[in-house]
Design an enzyme around this catalytic site. Structure first.
Site, PDB file in Angstrom:
ATOM      1  N   HIS A  70       0.839  -1.183   0.000  1.00 24.00           N
ATOM      2  CA  HIS A  70       0.000   0.000   0.000  1.00 24.00           C
ATOM      3  C   HIS A  70       0.881   1.243   0.000  1.00 24.00           C
ATOM      4  CE1 HIS A  70      -3.796  -2.165   1.768  1.00 24.00           C
ATOM      5  NE2 HIS A  70      -3.363  -2.698   0.632  1.00 24.00           N
ATOM      6  N   GLU A  72       1.252   3.705   1.928  1.00 23.27           N
ATOM      7  CA  GLU A  72       1.948   4.016   3.175  1.00 23.27           C
ATOM      8  C   GLU A  72       3.254   3.238   3.294  1.00 23.27           C
ATOM      9  OE1 GLU A  72      -2.551   4.123   4.027  1.00 23.27           O
ATOM     10  OE2 GLU A  72      -1.132   2.958   2.828  1.00 23.27           O
ATOM     11  N   CYS A 100      -5.214   1.247   6.363  1.00 19.87           N
ATOM     12  CA  CYS A 100      -5.896   0.046   6.819  1.00 19.87           C
ATOM     13  C   CYS A 100      -5.233  -0.428   8.113  1.00 19.87           C
ATOM     14  CB  CYS A 100      -5.847  -1.042   5.759  1.00 19.87           C
ATOM     15  SG  CYS A 100      -4.183  -1.701   5.442  1.00 19.87           S
ATOM     16  N   CYS A 103      -1.506  -1.632   7.676  1.00 20.01           N
ATOM     17  CA  CYS A 103      -0.578  -0.519   7.448  1.00 20.01           C
ATOM     18  C   CYS A 103      -0.432   0.323   8.711  1.00 20.01           C
ATOM     19  CB  CYS A 103      -1.066   0.342   6.290  1.00 20.01           C
ATOM     20  SG  CYS A 103      -0.860  -0.413   4.655  1.00 20.01           S
ATOM     21  N   HIS A 271      32.260 -15.015   4.334  1.00 14.33           N
ATOM     22  CA  HIS A 271      32.177 -13.574   4.526  1.00 14.33           C
ATOM     23  C   HIS A 271      31.053 -13.224   5.496  1.00 14.33           C
ATOM     24  CE1 HIS A 271      34.502 -12.210   0.696  1.00 14.33           C
ATOM     25  NE2 HIS A 271      35.077 -13.239   1.290  1.00 14.33           N
ATOM     26  N   CYS A 302      32.560  -6.438  -0.758  1.00 16.64           N
ATOM     27  CA  CYS A 302      33.311  -6.710  -1.985  1.00 16.64           C
ATOM     28  C   CYS A 302      32.324  -6.872  -3.139  1.00 16.64           C
ATOM     29  CB  CYS A 302      34.174  -7.961  -1.834  1.00 16.64           C
ATOM     30  SG  CYS A 302      33.233  -9.506  -1.701  1.00 16.64           S
ATOM     31  N   CYS A 305      30.016  -9.985  -2.703  1.00 12.05           N
ATOM     32  CA  CYS A 305      29.018  -9.829  -1.647  1.00 12.05           C
ATOM     33  C   CYS A 305      27.985  -8.766  -2.009  1.00 12.05           C
ATOM     34  CB  CYS A 305      29.698  -9.477  -0.329  1.00 12.05           C
ATOM     35  SG  CYS A 305      30.599 -10.873   0.406  1.00 12.05           S
TER      36      CYS A 305
END
Length: 412
Positions: A70, A72, A100, A103, A271, A302, A305
């Site tokens: 939504h 929001e 709602c 939300c 990592h 890196c 990653c």
């Protein structure tokens, strides 16, 4: 000129609505048939705004395709990635429908987790106001310091002037605008009265859902020691003797119904980013709810990653991730430069840590024994130099030769 519709999945706000769209969507009818979307016009005020990456106003609407957020929640995902630690924000929403219940819960949790944000909501209409869950949702927003009001004629005129491509035409009020506003305002007051009565009688259930997190809160053994923090998060360009290896440490904070924290560090062949992805993936988070994750790195990811983090976020659209980093990892090598650009272009913002972020990490991730954070020499100067370097990397489409020349000029 018509409003430019948002592509599903986008996080960029629209600038204006066409007059017909505004009049149809914001008309405050007691029974508003055919208005199946929420339009949210926003303003953000703080001492440092506006800036190019953080406009102080705009418009969001519901997204129809997955994740189906939504308006929001679309705003919160966009706003969260641009928040700066320690700054205060006054946010105003002008919405065609009030939030709602779902939300409202998520907005309330967001406000509770981000105490420097104040929210004012002005609604044209109340969304299914006879349903108990929506009434309680509006009350929970008030409990979370959100001010909820009904739009008046002055508010509609303000939106017309600031959010509509009106081509110098004045706002023309529709029939019964004032009468409808009075009716919705009476309904909102009744909701607050009845909800307050239910709250005092203990009939409200908790909005926190601890069972959503498979591992719960991290225990104290996960805190960093003072020595590790000062050694590993120090943003000096070069170390003095005795030398030591600066590894990647990753501290994260996940905001949802609960606050979850953790720390990882590089282990041989594993990592910290991979450990983080595994940890979040194992939590069994509700995919219908937004989760806001902030990571604090000693070294920026890196290139490998960076790709993993982007893939993880794209595959989990209920996660909003932003990254703070103390230092840039091999920032003069082209593939690592591309990794940083890939994160930014994939809506995973990377920001250089300042004294505010270092102090926050010290308070929240370090076994500091109650001692205050003590900045090291030239912390601010190092941060500014690294920030300038990152800005150059992210702002332009550079070639390897261009960026290597920048590196030499910045003396990093």
């Amino acid at each position: 000129m018509s409003s430019s519709p948002q592509t599903p999945g986008t996080r960029k706000p629209m600038k204006t609505l066409c007059p017909d769209t505004f009049t149809f969507e914001f008309e405050n009818l007691p029974e508003a048939y055919g208005r199946n979307s929420t339009y949210l016009c926003f303003e953000v005020k703080t001492n440092t705004l506006p800036s190019p990456d953080f406009p102080d106003s705009g418009i969001f609407q519901n997204q129809d395709q997955p994740p189906g957020h939504h308006a929001e929640l679309v705003f919160l995902a966009w706003f969260f990635k641009r928040l700066r630690l320690g700054e205060c924000y006054q946010v105003t929403w002008y919405v065609s429908w009030s939030p709602c219940s779902r939300c409202a819960d998520q907005v309330a949790n967001f406000l509770k987790s981000h105490g420097t944000v104040r929210l004012r909501i002005l609604a044209s209409r109340l969304y299914f106001s006879k349903k108990l869950e929506n009434r309680e949702g509006l009350h929970r927003l008030s409990q979370a310091r959100a001010e909820v009001k009904i739009m008046s004629l002055k508010d509609f005129e303000y939106c017309w002037e600031n959010f509509v491509n009106h081509e110098e035409k004045p706002f023309q009020p529709w029939m019964n605008l004032d009468k409808n506003s009075e009716g919705w305002n009476a309904e909102l007051k009744n909701i607050h009265r009845s909800s307050e009565s239910r709250s005092q009688s203990g009939q409200f259930g908790s909005t926190l859902l601890p069972q959503e997190y498979g591992r719960g809160e991290r225990n104290p053994r996960d805190l960093l020691t003072e020595g590790i923090f000062y050694q590993q998060f120090n943003n000096k360009h070069k170390l003095k003797k005795p030398y030591y290896k600066r590894k990647t440490y990753l501290c994260y904070e996940l905001n949802g119904p609960q606050l979850v924290k953790g720390c990882f560090h590089y282990e041989e062949g594993h990592h910290a980013e991979s450990q983080f992805i595994e940890e979040i993936g194992s939590m069994g988070l509700d995919q219908g709810r937004l989760y806001f994750i902030t990571c604090y790195f000693t070294w920026s990811p890196c290139h490998s990653c960076a790709r993993k983090l982007v893939s993880f976020v794209k595959g989990n659209s209920h996660l909003c991730l932003k990254i703070y980093t103390s230092r840039l990892y091999y920032h003069w090598i082209w593939k690592y430069i591309q990794g940083l650009q890939h994160l930014q272009n994939s809506d995973v913002p990377v920001t250089v840590m300042t004294d505010r972020e270092f102090e926050y990490c010290w308070t929240n991730f370090v076994d500091n024994k109650g001692m205050p954070f003590e900045p090291w020499e030239k912390l601010d100067s190092y941060s500014k130099n690294i920030e300038e370097r990152l800005k150059r990397i992210l702002e332009k489409r550079s070639t390897p030769d261009d960026l290597n020349e920048d590196f030499r000029n910045l003396y990093l």
